[in-house]
Design a protein around this motif. Sequence first.
Motif, PDB file in Angstrom:
ATOM      1  N   UNK A  61      11.348  -4.870  -1.218  1.00  0.00           N
ATOM      2  CA  UNK A  61      10.559  -4.266  -2.280  1.00  0.00           C
ATOM      3  C   UNK A  61      10.183  -5.280  -3.354  1.00  0.00           C
ATOM      4  N   UNK A  62      11.055  -6.245  -3.616  1.00  0.00           N
ATOM      5  CA  UNK A  62      10.715  -7.272  -4.600  1.00  0.00           C
ATOM      6  C   UNK A  62       9.523  -8.096  -4.147  1.00  0.00           C
ATOM      7  N   UNK A  63       9.521  -8.500  -2.881  1.00  0.00           N
ATOM      8  CA  UNK A  63       8.370  -9.253  -2.364  1.00  0.00           C
ATOM      9  C   UNK A  63       7.131  -8.365  -2.276  1.00  0.00           C
ATOM     10  N   UNK A  64       7.339  -7.091  -1.981  1.00  0.00           N
ATOM     11  CA  UNK A  64       6.209  -6.154  -1.929  1.00  0.00           C
ATOM     12  C   UNK A  64       5.535  -6.052  -3.295  1.00  0.00           C
ATOM     13  N   UNK A  65       6.327  -5.888  -4.346  1.00  0.00           N
ATOM     14  CA  UNK A  65       5.744  -5.769  -5.689  1.00  0.00           C
ATOM     15  C   UNK A  65       5.082  -7.073  -6.123  1.00  0.00           C
ATOM     16  N   UNK A  66       5.628  -8.200  -5.710  1.00  0.00           N
ATOM     17  CA  UNK A  66       4.981  -9.477  -6.020  1.00  0.00           C
ATOM     18  C   UNK A  66       3.601  -9.547  -5.367  1.00  0.00           C
ATOM     19  N   UNK A  67       3.512  -9.165  -4.097  1.00  0.00           N
ATOM     20  CA  UNK A  67       2.219  -9.171  -3.406  1.00  0.00           C
ATOM     21  C   UNK A  67       1.252  -8.189  -4.058  1.00  0.00           C
ATOM     22  N   UNK A  68       1.770  -7.052  -4.489  1.00  0.00           N
ATOM     23  CA  UNK A  68       0.961  -6.043  -5.180  1.00  0.00           C
ATOM     24  C   UNK A  68       0.321  -6.650  -6.424  1.00  0.00           C
ATOM     25  N   UNK A  69       1.097  -7.440  -7.176  1.00  0.00           N
ATOM     26  CA  UNK A  69       0.571  -8.069  -8.394  1.00  0.00           C
ATOM     27  C   UNK A  69      -0.507  -9.094  -8.063  1.00  0.00           C
ATOM     28  N   UNK A  70      -0.309  -9.875  -7.026  1.00  0.00           N
ATOM     29  CA  UNK A  70      -1.303 -10.908  -6.677  1.00  0.00           C
ATOM     30  C   UNK A  70      -2.634 -10.268  -6.262  1.00  0.00           C
ATOM     31  N   UNK A  71      -2.571  -9.187  -5.502  1.00  0.00           N
ATOM     32  CA  UNK A  71      -3.801  -8.482  -5.113  1.00  0.00           C
ATOM     33  C   UNK A  71      -4.501  -7.929  -6.353  1.00  0.00           C
ATOM     34  N   UNK A  72      -3.715  -7.354  -7.280  1.00  0.00           N
ATOM     35  CA  UNK A  72      -4.296  -6.821  -8.516  1.00  0.00           C
ATOM     36  C   UNK A  72      -4.938  -7.923  -9.348  1.00  0.00           C
ATOM     37  N   UNK A  73      -4.311  -9.099  -9.385  1.00  0.00           N
ATOM     38  CA  UNK A  73      -4.862 -10.214 -10.168  1.00  0.00           C
ATOM     39  C   UNK A  73      -6.212 -10.658  -9.620  1.00  0.00           C
ATOM     40  N   UNK A  74      -6.357 -10.661  -8.295  1.00  0.00           N
ATOM     41  CA  UNK A  74      -7.639 -11.029  -7.696  1.00  0.00           C
ATOM     42  C   UNK A  74      -8.707 -10.008  -8.090  1.00  0.00           C
ATOM     43  N   UNK A  75      -8.370  -8.710  -7.994  1.00  0.00           N
ATOM     44  CA  UNK A  75      -9.314  -7.669  -8.399  1.00  0.00           C
ATOM     45  C   UNK A  75      -9.676  -7.768  -9.868  1.00  0.00           C
ATOM     46  N   UNK A  76      -8.695  -8.058 -10.704  1.00  0.00           N
ATOM     47  CA  UNK A  76      -8.920  -8.193 -12.143  1.00  0.00           C
ATOM     48  C   UNK A  76      -9.886  -9.347 -12.428  1.00  0.00           C
ATOM     49  N   UNK A  77      -9.662 -10.476 -11.767  1.00  0.00           N
ATOM     50  CA  UNK A  77     -10.523 -11.644 -11.998  1.00  0.00           C
ATOM     51  C   UNK A  77     -11.962 -11.364 -11.595  1.00  0.00           C
ATOM     52  N   UNK A  78     -12.143 -10.678 -10.474  1.00  0.00           N
ATOM     53  CA  UNK A  78     -13.498 -10.370 -10.014  1.00  0.00           C
ATOM     54  C   UNK A  78     -14.220  -9.461 -10.995  1.00  0.00           C
ATOM     55  N   UNK A  79     -13.493  -8.471 -11.542  1.00  0.00           N
ATOM     56  CA  UNK A  79     -14.136  -7.544 -12.482  1.00  0.00           C
ATOM     57  C   UNK A  79     -14.365  -8.199 -13.839  1.00  0.00           C
ATOM     58  N   UNK A  80     -13.408  -9.023 -14.289  1.00  0.00           N
ATOM     59  CA  UNK A  80     -13.509  -9.643 -15.613  1.00  0.00           C
ATOM     60  C   UNK A  80     -14.740 -10.531 -15.733  1.00  0.00           C
ATOM     61  N   UNK A  81     -15.191 -11.104 -14.624  1.00  0.00           N
ATOM     62  CA  UNK A  81     -16.372 -11.975 -14.665  1.00  0.00           C
ATOM     63  C   UNK A  81     -17.624 -11.204 -15.086  1.00  0.00           C
TER      64      UNK A  81
END
Length: 537
Positions: free
Chosen positions: A505-525
Amino acid sequence: MTQAARLPRQIPYIMGNEACERFSFYGMRNILTPFLVSTLLLYLPEAERGPMAKEVFHSFVIGVYFFPLLGGWLSDRFFGKYNTVLWFSLIYCLGHACLAVFEDNRQGFYAGLLLIALGSGGIKPLVVSFVGDQFDRSNKHLAKIVFDFFYWTINFGSFFASLLMPIFLRNYGPAVAFGIPGILMGVATLLFWLGRKDYVRVPPTRGDDPDSFFNVARTALTTSVAGRGNRGTQVASMGAALAVLCLVAWSLQAWAGVDVPFWPDDFGFVVSACLALGIMIAMGGLGVSLQLERARGQHPDAAVDSVRSVLRILIVFALTTPFWSLFDQKASTWVLQGNAMHVPHEAWWWPSWLVKEPAQMQALNPLLIMLLIPFNNLVLYPLLRRMGFEPTPLKRMGWGIVFAGLAWVIAGFIQLQIDSGASTSLAWQVWPYLLLTFGEVLVSATALEFAYSQATQAMKGVIMAFWYLTSTFGSLWVLLTNAGVRNEAVLGTIARTGYSENAFLMFFFAAFAFVAAIGFALYARRYKMQDNYRAAA
């Protein structure tokens, strides 16, 4: 000669209030999981106490960050920020009293948690925006300093609470440990009241604004245009129907004992209600966005454009919810992990005179924040600007999510070490705390200013409430994940990875954050910043 802008004289009252209130909140919050595991949940088998403590803790957090909706609505529509904060603070004090009095009574203790969630949540969106109300465009450059100091003050109170309350819980028992935060909340309420004659009080709208966010949204959804469909209305209606279905499914299982095949048994009221709310916000917002132009002509262009900007802000908020699913687990998952680690009292460098309990590691978070905020403002951000990189609010928030993911990668490796049976020093938790805290500064401290500046005057309380809802949905992700791993198929999949459930679950939540960061960067542009401070008097 232009007179230099001055800091409003009423700011110290709000800062003193916030320091004491944060001590009271984090004082009880940071000993909640250890208290539940060691005292209130003793009726459960030992193996079930940790998961149930997480369930209670994150349900409480969901409540804390859900009730800002109520506080923001009451403030904006009826009572104004000052009165709403004062009255909810009294409810808050009553909740603390219940925790101290009903330490051995589950119903009384949970009632206290509900009152604290109501009181703390009710004032949460208002104090920050109340600070912003004390500024106008003539001194708004001071607002950023105050917002950063405001966040520094929050963590000043949190640091001492995180460090001291576990000691009071161990040495003096829960009545004293929960009673002290109650006293501090009383002091906070008194300090806020003392500044009543100096505050700038922006009057509530009282529902008289025909061009408010909700009125414009309603016009958009109810206006038909000849020759064009009503796709937005259909999407919003479908969202409302799905939200009702969530609550009906839960009620049939909980009250009528009916087995609803598509609804998991582990989805209690909190999960069901939050899912219903999330569906309504997401599909309602999408529906309004699809038909928003129909409100032009019936409402001023400025009002319609303002609603469009709020909908765009909500997307930014939604993309930060994975960050909060990681952050709030430091007071649950990381505390339980710390209980399985070795406190290195034998090491000469370990402050055994001060840090005796794993739960005290949470004090690292506010301590690091108090160091990182001035470091970022005085060293890191100026250095980045000299290098040609402008640390805009959205860039800071996106990178904050990334650092949170890195923190959980390290926490996962620590868990693998624990699972191997090796003695693992509690000192290793310093590294995930450092990364998670750096991420928090980039996300949360930045978002206080971002959320206030992006909302128009009539909607500041409500938009701040939506910001705090991100923590509600962050904890919802945790509860959904915990419910998901109770499924035999999921447990089988985890077992095949060779990892323990905790490490997976710890690695799962880490991956969850990385996917969210990519989505955030795309929208923030694509996001365009707004400036919605008051005009100078």
